[in-house]
Design a protein around this motif. Structure first.
Motif, PDB file in Angstrom:
ATOM      1  N   ARG A  97       0.823  -1.210   0.000  1.00 42.94           N
ATOM      2  CA  ARG A  97       0.000   0.000   0.000  1.00 42.94           C
ATOM      3  C   ARG A  97       0.858   1.261   0.000  1.00 42.94           C
ATOM      4  O   ARG A  97       0.551   2.245  -0.690  1.00 42.94           O
ATOM      5  CB  ARG A  97      -0.935  -0.018   1.209  1.00 42.94           C
ATOM      6  N   LEU A  98       1.942   1.253   0.760  1.00 42.35           N
ATOM      7  CA  LEU A  98       2.815   2.428   0.810  1.00 42.35           C
ATOM      8  C   LEU A  98       3.495   2.682  -0.537  1.00 42.35           C
ATOM      9  O   LEU A  98       3.555   3.824  -1.015  1.00 42.35           O
ATOM     10  CB  LEU A  98       3.863   2.254   1.915  1.00 42.35           C
ATOM     11  N   ARG A 101       1.112   4.089  -3.032  1.00 44.05           N
ATOM     12  CA  ARG A 101       0.834   5.511  -2.822  1.00 44.05           C
ATOM     13  C   ARG A 101       1.971   6.355  -3.399  1.00 44.05           C
ATOM     14  O   ARG A 101       1.736   7.467  -3.883  1.00 44.05           O
ATOM     15  CB  ARG A 101       0.661   5.785  -1.324  1.00 44.05           C
ATOM     16  N   ASP A 104       1.241   6.503  -7.036  1.00 40.56           N
ATOM     17  CA  ASP A 104       0.157   7.455  -7.303  1.00 40.56           C
ATOM     18  C   ASP A 104       0.661   8.894  -7.213  1.00 40.56           C
ATOM     19  O   ASP A 104       0.231   9.757  -7.999  1.00 40.56           O
ATOM     20  CB  ASP A 104      -0.975   7.238  -6.311  1.00 40.56           C
ATOM     21  N   GLY A 105       1.549   9.150  -6.248  1.00 43.23           N
ATOM     22  CA  GLY A 105       2.091  10.494  -6.122  1.00 43.23           C
ATOM     23  C   GLY A 105       2.889  10.907  -7.346  1.00 43.23           C
ATOM     24  O   GLY A 105       2.761  12.041  -7.833  1.00 43.23           O
TER      25      GLY A 105
END
Length: 270
Positions: A97-98, A101, A104-105
């Motif tokens: 998950r990290l 993210r 996505d950033g």
């Protein structure tokens, strides 16, 4: 563009890139104002630029630089994206998950503007362009690799290896990587045209390769001033040297993708 035409185009361009530079030594700083702005002729098939340099020879040199920079940049982005996607898919849970993210950033950032910011930190050079493309275009590879790893983890042979006591590194080395390498190779080929266009855009803006070097982006930037005097070939020829090979590479890569894995969709359309 048909596949055979794409293959023939790339073969001709590859022979030109390999054979012309060793035979014709290009003086990057040569200025011959007596031959400036000559239209296409027998002595200069694609004319000369505003300072008398042969457009065809410079375009071939620029294509060689673009292919080299594009290939290295695509490999860098595939290595970064492959490692991130492999780590996310293999570890799962909170690390997955990290890492997603982070992906996505990076996806939220405008690639070209972020690339301009990166190359602005360095002097104009091929290394700066490679870093710019590699840092800004690895996210697609990360998503592809993660998706494949998640699919492979549920396969019977991987579950059998885990049940048999194989360590995580052994599973990655023996079972995951052999299946991921063909996908990464195809993604690298598909990334090359995008990397070439990225390098051309940066050079056109004066942030890529040094202005005196033969680069397709530099040539288009120089040629736009000649358009006012009617020297259309100074911009058209290097533009075609960008468009034709990148289109041929895209056609061959998509043909390879469809032959190897028809289920792949637009996720590889870099």
């Amino acid at each position: 563009m048909p596949v055979r035409l794409a293959i023939g185009t790339l073969v001709v361009l590859a022979l030109a890139v390999l054979l012309v530079p060793p035979v014709v030594d290009l003086d990057q700083s040569l200025v011959d104002l007596r031959a400036a702005g000559q239209p296409p002729s027998l002595s200069h098939p694609f004319g000369t630029d505003e300072v008398g340099r042969d457009v065809l020879i410079r375009s071939i040199y620029g294509l060689r630089v673009s292919f080299m920079v594009g290939l290295v940049a695509a490999l860098v982005s595939m290595v970064i994206g492959g490692l991130m996607g492999l780590a996310a898919g293999a570890l799962g849970g909170l690390p997955d998950r990290l890492l997603m993210r982070v992906v996505d950033g990076f996806n939220a950032l405008p690639h070209l503007l972020f690339g301009i910011f990166i190359v602005a930190l360095f002097a104009p050079s091929a290394a700066a362009v490679v870093v710019s493309v590699g840092v800004t275009h690895w996210t697609t590879a990360a998503r592809i690799v993660r998706s494949e790893v998640l699919s492979l983890r549920s396969r019977p042979f991987v579950e059998a290896a885990i049940s048999g006591g194989s360590t995580r590194m052994r599973v990655i080395r023996r079972h995951l990587l052999p299946h991921l390498l063909p996908h990464l190779m195809l993604a690298t080929v598909l990334m090359m045209p995008h990397a070439i266009w990225h390098e051309t855009a940066l050079s056109f803006l004066g942030l890529g390769l040094p202005p005196h070097l033969a680069s397709l982006g530099n040539m288009i930037n120089d040629g736009q001033r000649s358009l006012l005097t009617g020297d259309w070939w100074s911009s058209l020829v290097p533009g075609l040297f960008i468009l034709v090979p990148t289109l041929a590479v895209s056609v061959l890569a998509q043909h390879w993708r469809d032959r190897r894995s028809p289920r792949w969709r637009s996720e590889l359309e870099l």
